[in-house]
Design a protein around this motif. Structure first.
Motif, PDB file in Angstrom:
ATOM      1  N   ARG A 415       0.847  -1.212   0.000  1.00 29.79           N
ATOM      2  CA  ARG A 415       0.000   0.000   0.000  1.00 29.79           C
ATOM      3  C   ARG A 415       0.877   1.255   0.000  1.00 29.79           C
ATOM      4  N   ASP A 416       1.884   1.259   0.854  1.00 33.10           N
ATOM      5  CA  ASP A 416       2.751   2.441   0.936  1.00 33.10           C
ATOM      6  C   ASP A 416       3.552   2.637  -0.349  1.00 33.10           C
ATOM      7  N   ALA A 417       3.885   1.516  -1.031  1.00 33.91           N
ATOM      8  CA  ALA A 417       4.599   1.639  -2.312  1.00 33.91           C
ATOM      9  C   ALA A 417       3.715   2.339  -3.342  1.00 33.91           C
ATOM     10  N   GLU A 418       2.420   2.050  -3.298  1.00 33.82           N
ATOM     11  CA  GLU A 418       1.494   2.715  -4.219  1.00 33.82           C
ATOM     12  C   GLU A 418       1.382   4.205  -3.891  1.00 33.82           C
ATOM     13  N   TYR A 419       1.305   4.520  -2.600  1.00 34.02           N
ATOM     14  CA  TYR A 419       1.284   5.939  -2.206  1.00 34.02           C
ATOM     15  C   TYR A 419       2.557   6.642  -2.669  1.00 34.02           C
ATOM     16  N   THR A 420       3.687   5.942  -2.599  1.00 33.41           N
ATOM     17  CA  THR A 420       4.961   6.539  -3.012  1.00 33.41           C
ATOM     18  C   THR A 420       4.947   6.838  -4.508  1.00 33.41           C
ATOM     19  N   ARG A 421       4.417   5.896  -5.303  1.00 35.64           N
ATOM     20  CA  ARG A 421       4.332   6.139  -6.752  1.00 35.64           C
ATOM     21  C   ARG A 421       3.457   7.365  -7.043  1.00 35.64           C
ATOM     22  N   GLU A 422       2.337   7.458  -6.314  1.00 38.34           N
ATOM     23  CA  GLU A 422       1.451   8.609  -6.529  1.00 38.34           C
ATOM     24  C   GLU A 422       2.151   9.912  -6.122  1.00 38.34           C
ATOM     25  N   MET A 423       2.930   9.848  -5.056  1.00 31.85           N
ATOM     26  CA  MET A 423       3.679  11.039  -4.639  1.00 31.85           C
ATOM     27  C   MET A 423       4.658  11.456  -5.725  1.00 31.85           C
ATOM     28  N   GLY A 424       5.275  10.465  -6.389  1.00 34.85           N
ATOM     29  CA  GLY A 424       6.205  10.765  -7.471  1.00 34.85           C
ATOM     30  C   GLY A 424       5.532  11.548  -8.590  1.00 34.85           C
ATOM     31  N   GLN A 425       4.302  11.149  -8.938  1.00 28.66           N
ATOM     32  CA  GLN A 425       3.577  11.866  -9.993  1.00 28.66           C
ATOM     33  C   GLN A 425       3.243  13.293  -9.560  1.00 28.66           C
ATOM     34  N   VAL A 426       2.887  13.431  -8.285  1.00 31.94           N
ATOM     35  CA  VAL A 426       2.575  14.775  -7.774  1.00 31.94           C
ATOM     36  C   VAL A 426       3.821  15.660  -7.816  1.00 31.94           C
ATOM     37  N   LEU A 427       4.966  15.103  -7.434  1.00 29.93           N
ATOM     38  CA  LEU A 427       6.204  15.899  -7.398  1.00 29.93           C
ATOM     39  C   LEU A 427       6.585  16.399  -8.786  1.00 29.93           C
ATOM     40  N   VAL A 428       6.415  15.550  -9.798  1.00 28.80           N
ATOM     41  CA  VAL A 428       6.753  15.971 -11.166  1.00 28.80           C
ATOM     42  C   VAL A 428       5.953  17.217 -11.547  1.00 28.80           C
ATOM     43  N   GLY A 429       4.668  17.218 -11.218  1.00 26.75           N
ATOM     44  CA  GLY A 429       3.828  18.385 -11.501  1.00 26.75           C
ATOM     45  C   GLY A 429       4.254  19.610 -10.696  1.00 26.75           C
ATOM     46  N   GLU A 430       4.602  19.371  -9.414  1.00 27.72           N
ATOM     47  CA  GLU A 430       5.022  20.496  -8.569  1.00 27.72           C
ATOM     48  C   GLU A 430       6.332  21.101  -9.082  1.00 27.72           C
ATOM     49  N   TYR A 431       7.257  20.251  -9.520  1.00 27.77           N
ATOM     50  CA  TYR A 431       8.525  20.757 -10.059  1.00 27.77           C
ATOM     51  C   TYR A 431       8.267  21.686 -11.243  1.00 27.77           C
ATOM     52  N   GLU A 432       7.366  21.250 -12.119  1.00 28.76           N
ATOM     53  CA  GLU A 432       7.097  22.049 -13.316  1.00 28.76           C
ATOM     54  C   GLU A 432       6.511  23.402 -12.931  1.00 28.76           C
ATOM     55  N   ARG A 433       5.611  23.408 -11.969  1.00 28.33           N
ATOM     56  CA  ARG A 433       4.975  24.671 -11.567  1.00 28.33           C
ATOM     57  C   ARG A 433       5.941  25.567 -10.781  1.00 28.33           C
ATOM     58  N   ASP A 434       6.885  24.964 -10.051  1.00 26.62           N
ATOM     59  CA  ASP A 434       7.761  25.757  -9.181  1.00 26.62           C
ATOM     60  C   ASP A 434       9.135  26.035  -9.789  1.00 26.62           C
ATOM     61  N   THR A 435       9.326  25.639 -11.026  1.00 26.80           N
ATOM     62  CA  THR A 435      10.601  25.966 -11.680  1.00 26.80           C
ATOM     63  C   THR A 435      10.724  27.475 -11.879  1.00 26.80           C
ATOM     64  N   VAL A 436      11.910  27.984 -11.625  1.00 20.61           N
ATOM     65  CA  VAL A 436      12.193  29.401 -11.873  1.00 20.61           C
ATOM     66  C   VAL A 436      13.111  29.456 -13.090  1.00 20.61           C
ATOM     67  N   LEU A 437      12.606  29.953 -14.188  1.00 19.59           N
ATOM     68  CA  LEU A 437      13.400  29.994 -15.419  1.00 19.59           C
ATOM     69  C   LEU A 437      14.371  31.165 -15.384  1.00 19.59           C
ATOM     70  N   MET A 438      15.608  30.877 -15.762  1.00 18.55           N
ATOM     71  CA  MET A 438      16.677  31.871 -15.718  1.00 18.55           C
ATOM     72  C   MET A 438      16.932  32.407 -17.128  1.00 18.55           C
ATOM     73  N   SER A 439      17.571  33.574 -17.186  1.00 19.25           N
ATOM     74  CA  SER A 439      17.777  34.223 -18.482  1.00 19.25           C
ATOM     75  C   SER A 439      18.639  33.372 -19.414  1.00 19.25           C
ATOM     76  N   THR A 440      19.639  32.637 -18.866  1.00 21.27           N
ATOM     77  CA  THR A 440      20.475  31.785 -19.716  1.00 21.27           C
ATOM     78  C   THR A 440      19.636  30.716 -20.426  1.00 21.27           C
ATOM     79  N   GLN A 441      18.653  30.199 -19.721  1.00 18.54           N
ATOM     80  CA  GLN A 441      17.821  29.138 -20.303  1.00 18.54           C
ATOM     81  C   GLN A 441      16.902  29.700 -21.387  1.00 18.54           C
ATOM     82  N   ILE A 442      16.398  30.890 -21.161  1.00 16.03           N
ATOM     83  CA  ILE A 442      15.471  31.497 -22.139  1.00 16.03           C
ATOM     84  C   ILE A 442      16.214  31.848 -23.429  1.00 16.03           C
TER      85      ILE A 442
END
Length: 573
Positions: A415-442
């Protein structure tokens, strides 16, 4: 056999150094949990050893299989290493392989206990409040001396005010006060993106500066080979992770150690990406073994009637320049690099590259932005101001119900392994929303998109051979960067991404000037050449590395004429 003087000195330099103490240290009641670590270390190791032995004694696999597997893997590793560790330990593992078939069950259990205890001691870290206090006072001016020697006198004079030159380069974002409040109510587990070996140093300094508690974290054992870095890491809460060890038993001991620490309320840090992002892209395939221990720790505490909450804190670490960029991207592109999990000869191990890097970033505003995302409970729910778990429609729920069976808290690995997988999917989305793009990347994205547009249908490796073949007028590049920035601002206004201060407010021409200055002042490879108003993409590989941070947003920031190129870029992810 006695060690040679050279071997002895080398051995001493690479061993964890602890400062002697004449009287026992007694932490103050309001000190962070980690200040109590040294007094609890023996008990933690006993608990880790006990749990690992019990788990393997009661599982279906015979102990003989477990011992054979770990001995076989260790003999194979040490025979290939041929170093001091091999000389010290190879005999033990060979003897274990030879004897295990003749051992009684009690001898097998005792051998397993010894191995688990030995691994636990090797992993366990240390925390010395004196080193922590020294680091809080000495590290900022030390970094100033390296990055901007001319500012050191001023930095030393203003030490009392707590402001340093390094603070101009490292910016933190997010609701810091909320995190401080939650740190008093439960256990924080920071789960950041990972771009550089500087990440743990930068994040550790950011936590200290913002008044957040220090954390324990796993660090690759290869980072402990430098005696100075090893001294600070070892005495500031880092525990050692030896990624060369393939035996399943070692991973079990490592996870159990992490679980026990979180159960006891030690604020922790994991890098879910596992290793640095070689491509420069945001991590999407996470290795959640250690993160899963936070969910198990929550379950175990609930079973014991302890209601201490666990809060995951998604965090992005964003650099304008990446110290190891040249090595990382080459490793990503080489087939052999896929198997090279540990890199020991990159820029992180070269003093001259450190000096060149820091002196360049000293001239950049907000060269590193650490953004703390919204905290989550272990099941991916957002939490309110007091740490209560919230459903998507805003109702407060008891997270303990997630680990109950028929109303009773239980420990269920599947059960906890399934919760961990779901947490992984949530983190991927959070990373995308919380990324701070820098001028070098743009700017890199604008130039690389030009290259893609000029080479339709060519695969990535073919495209990277087009060195110095794509040229753009400076005015046209400024126009494209300006248009892209407007679209990024729209995304930022909808909470889909963030922009660094310079990327958000600087005009496009200033942005381009500063990016070229940063690249040309640090990287050994020439990324762009400018002559008579014409800009040439000289090194597509480095442009690829920096622009890769925009891969998830490529189609959303493309104009109509760039959609085909943007789709090709998006497929890189």
């Amino acid at each position: 056999m006695a060690k040679s003087p050279v071997r002895t000195v080398k051995h001493l330099l690479t061993r964890p150094i602890r400062l002697p103490r004449l009287t026992p240290y007694v932490p103050a009641p309001d000190d962070p949990t980690i200040f109590w670590f040294n007094s609890e270390r023996d008990d933690i190791i006993r608990e880790v050893t006990r749990r690992c032995v019990e788990r393997h004694v009661h599982e279906q696999r015979p102990l003989e299989y477990v011992l054979n597997e770990v001995a076989h893997e260790e003999v194979k590793r040490l025979e290939s290493q041929r170093d001091d560790e091999a000389r010290d330990s190879l005999g033990f593992w060979r003897q274990t392989m030879r004897r295990v078939g003749r051992m009684s069950e009690s001898e097998k259990k005792e051998t397993l206990r010894l191995i688990c205890e030995r691994m636990s001691w090797d992993i366990a870290g240390n925390f010395d409040p004196r080193v922590y206090q020294f680091a809080t006072r000495a590290v900022p001016p030390l970094l100033t001396g390296v990055m901007k020697p001319s500012a050191l006198p001023e930095d030393l004079m203003t030490m009392a005010s707590g402001t340093h030159v390094v603070d101009e380069m490292l910016r933190t974002e997010g609701n810091i006060e909320h995190l401080k409040h939650l740190a008093k109510r439960g256990t924080l587990v920071f789960v950041p993106t990972h771009s550089s070996n500087l990440d743990s140093i930068a994040l550790g300094y950011a936590l200290m500066r913002e008044g957040l508690p220090p954390v324990v974290y796993g660090a690759g054992k290869n980072l402990f080979t430098n005696p100075i870095i090893s001294f600070f890491m070892h005495n500031l809460g880092a525990y050692r992770v030896d990624r060369r060890i393939r035996a399943a038993l070692y991973k079990d001991v490592l996870k159990t150690y992490s679980c026990v620490m979180i159960e006891r309320g030690y604020h922790s840090l994991f890098f879910p990406g596992g290793t640095r992002s070689r491509s420069g892209m945001l991590e999407r395939k996470l290795k959640l073994g250690l993160a899963g221990t936070a969910i198990e720790a929550f379950s175990r505490n609930r079973v014991r009637g302890i209601a201490r909450p666990v809060f995951f804190v998604p965090t992005t670490i964003n650099y304008g320049l990446v110290l190891e960029a040249e090595t990382l991207v080459e490793d990503w592109l080489k087939e052999a690099g896929k198997a090279r999990y540990i890199i020991e000869d990159d820029e992180f191990s070269q003093l001259d590259r450190w000096l060149a890097f820091f002196r360049r970033v000293a001239q950049m505003e907000s060269a590193c932005v650490i953004r703390f995302g919204r905290p989550l409970d272990p099941f991916g729910n957002r939490v309110d101001d007091d740490g209560g778990s919230l459903t998507p429609d805003g109702r407060v729920i008891d997270p303990g119900t997630y680990v109950q069976f028929r109303g009773v808290p239980t420990i269920e690995p599947r059960r906890d392994a399934e919760y961990t997988r779901e947490m992984g999917q949530v983190l991927v989305g959070e990373y995308e929303r919380d990324t701070v793009l820098m001028s070098t990347q743009i700017v890199a994205h604008a130039l690389f998109r030009r290259l893609v547009r000029a080479t339709p249908g060519v695969d990535l490796f073919g495209r990277l051979r087009h060195r110095g073949e794509v040229t753009v007028r400076r005015d046209d590049l400024a126009r494209e960067v300006g248009q892209m920035r407007e679209r990024l601002r729209d995304l930022a206004s909808r909470g889909e991404v963030h922009l660094s201060e310079l990327a958000d407010r600087g005009d496009a021409t200033t942005l381009i000037d500063r990016v070229f200055s940063a690249w040309n002042g640090y990287h050994r490879r020439t990324i762009v050449i400018e002559h008579d108003g014409q800009i040439t993409a000289e090194d597509p590989t480095m442009l690829l590395y920096y622009q890769n941070r925009l891969v998830p947003y490529a189609e959303r920031v493309a104009g109509e004429g760039d959609l085909a190129a943007a789709r090709e870029i998006a497929r890189l992810g």
